[in-house]
Design a protein around this motif. Structure first.
Motif, short mmCIF file in Angstrom:
data_model
loop_
_atom_site.label_atom_id
_atom_site.label_comp_id
_atom_site.label_asym_id
_atom_site.label_seq_id
_atom_site.Cartn_x
_atom_site.Cartn_y
_atom_site.Cartn_z
N ASP A 36 34.62 45.69 24.59
CA ASP A 36 34.62 44.50 23.38
C ASP A 36 33.35 43.86 23.39
O ASP A 36 32.42 43.87 24.12
N HIS A 37 33.32 43.19 22.19
CA HIS A 37 32.34 41.97 21.95
C HIS A 37 32.36 41.09 23.14
O HIS A 37 33.38 40.57 23.66
N ASN A 38 31.11 40.55 23.77
CA ASN A 38 31.07 39.71 24.73
C ASN A 38 31.65 39.90 26.02
O ASN A 38 32.16 39.28 26.92
N GLU A 39 31.64 41.44 26.31
CA GLU A 39 31.94 41.90 27.45
C GLU A 39 31.14 42.86 28.13
O GLU A 39 30.25 43.57 27.90
N ILE A 40 31.09 42.44 29.78
CA ILE A 40 30.12 43.33 30.57
C ILE A 40 31.12 44.15 31.22
O ILE A 40 31.85 43.79 31.95
N VAL A 41 30.95 45.57 31.29
CA VAL A 41 31.60 46.56 31.99
C VAL A 41 30.87 47.32 32.93
O VAL A 41 29.83 47.76 32.53
N ALA A 42 31.27 47.57 34.29
CA ALA A 42 30.75 48.20 35.02
C ALA A 42 31.15 49.65 35.43
O ALA A 42 32.81 49.63 35.28
N VAL A 43 30.36 50.68 35.52
CA VAL A 43 31.05 52.01 35.89
C VAL A 43 30.57 52.33 37.28
O VAL A 43 29.18 52.47 37.60
N LEU A 44 31.16 52.22 38.13
CA LEU A 44 30.96 52.25 39.59
C LEU A 44 31.43 53.89 40.13
O LEU A 44 32.72 54.29 39.94
N GLY A 45 30.70 54.42 40.85
CA GLY A 45 31.11 55.66 41.47
C GLY A 45 29.96 56.21 42.42
O GLY A 45 28.57 55.74 42.33
N LYS A 46 30.00 57.42 43.07
CA LYS A 46 29.11 57.90 43.91
C LYS A 46 28.27 58.81 43.12
O LYS A 46 28.09 58.94 42.07
N SER A 47 27.11 58.91 43.82
CA SER A 47 26.08 59.51 43.24
C SER A 47 26.35 61.16 42.74
O SER A 47 27.20 61.74 43.50
N GLY A 48 26.26 61.51 41.69
CA GLY A 48 26.66 62.84 41.07
C GLY A 48 28.01 62.72 40.35
O GLY A 48 28.49 64.11 40.07
N SER A 49 28.78 61.60 40.34
CA SER A 49 29.90 61.56 39.48
C SER A 49 29.84 61.70 37.99
O SER A 49 31.05 61.91 37.35
N GLY A 50 28.76 61.68 37.43
CA GLY A 50 28.76 61.70 36.11
C GLY A 50 28.21 60.53 35.23
O GLY A 50 28.42 60.46 34.15
N LYS A 51 28.12 59.51 36.00
CA LYS A 51 27.91 58.05 35.60
C LYS A 51 26.66 57.87 34.60
O LYS A 51 26.63 57.66 33.47
#
Length: 261
Positions: A36-51
């Motif tokens: 959404d607007h004014n939102e910071i989202v992290a995508v967390l995972g190990k190397s090779g997970s497709g991030k």
């Protein structure tokens, strides 16, 4: 009728595989996400997970095998003008000065020369590069190089900024300082950017910076957990965030162990 603000980013059932026919290798599957607007989202995972693959699909640098990506309610079918990305590896042009690197994307947009110059000068001041306009990348430290990366990405005034582990190549001091300065700009509403997506493997970084932390686990990778950070960003410290950091770390470790067998 009430006007409902649409999300900056809407991803639905995105999957990505590489290869052909019987030789396909699934990388990510069943990715559904709204930012959404004014939102910071992290995508967390190990190397090779497709991030990083997910980020490239959001930016329009790769096409999903199936599913849809909308930015500002418009389908992403190629490089998206509303999206910029900051890379882990700086990705600067060594033959261009600091000013030249920052101006590159602006020139690609076909903006008038006066507007390119104005935005370049403004971004040099904003991102802490004053006095370095005519310097070459080889003359600068890692922290300064990454400032150029941020300045170049922000100069085009993207609605959505994608951050692909942008602090991981820096020493601890430089990374902390750059994170703090980015958050200061965000809190002060200095940036035209409306939303950020951060890919990282650093749980503490994700908790300190973001409104939500998503875990990408499995093989192929998918989003399995969604943690809301309920502490106001300006009040977060090592004490009040530690329980959440430990919970996310424990959950991530368990998911990785489960899917590794």
């Amino acid at each position: 009728m009430m006007n409902i603000l649409q999300p900056v980013l809407a991803i639905k059932n995105v999957e990505k595989s590489f290869g052909r026919q019987q030789q396909t290798l699934p990388i990510i599957q069943n990715i559904t996400l709204h930012v959404d607007h004014n939102e910071i989202v992290a995508v967390l995972g190990k190397s090779g997970s497709g991030k990083s693959t997910l980020l490239r699909i959001i930016a329009g640098l790769e096409s999903p095998t199936s599913g849809s990506v909308l930015c500002n309610s418009l389908p992403v079918k190629g490089p998206c003008p509303d999206v910029s990305m900051v890379f882990q590896s700086f990705a600067l042009f060594p033959w261009l000065t600091v000013s030249g690197n920052i101006a590159f994307g602006l020139e690609a947009l076909g903006l008038p020369e006066s507007e390119v110059k104005r935005r370049t000068v403004d971004m040099i001041d904003l991102i802490g590069l004053s006095g370095y306009a005519n310097a070459w990348p080889r003359e600068l430290s890692g922290g300064m190089k990454q400032r150029i990366g941020f300045a170049r990405a922000l100069a085009v005034e993207p609605t959505l900024l994608l951050l692909d582990e942008p602090f991981s190549a820096l020493d601890i001091y430089s990374a902390r300082k750059l994170r703090q300065e980015l958050m200061h700009l965000w809190q002060q509403k200095t940036l035209k950017t409306q939303a950020l997506v951060l890919v990282t493997h650093n749980v503490e970084e994700a908790v300190m910076l973001c409104d939500r932390v998503l875990l990408m686990t499995g093989n192929p990778g998918t989003l399995t957990d969604n943690f809301h950070i309920g502490i106001p960003r300006e009040q977060r410290n090592s004490d009040n965030t530690q329980p959440l950091i430990e919970l996310i770390s424990r959950t991530l470790t368990q998911k990785i162990a489960t899917t590794s067998h």
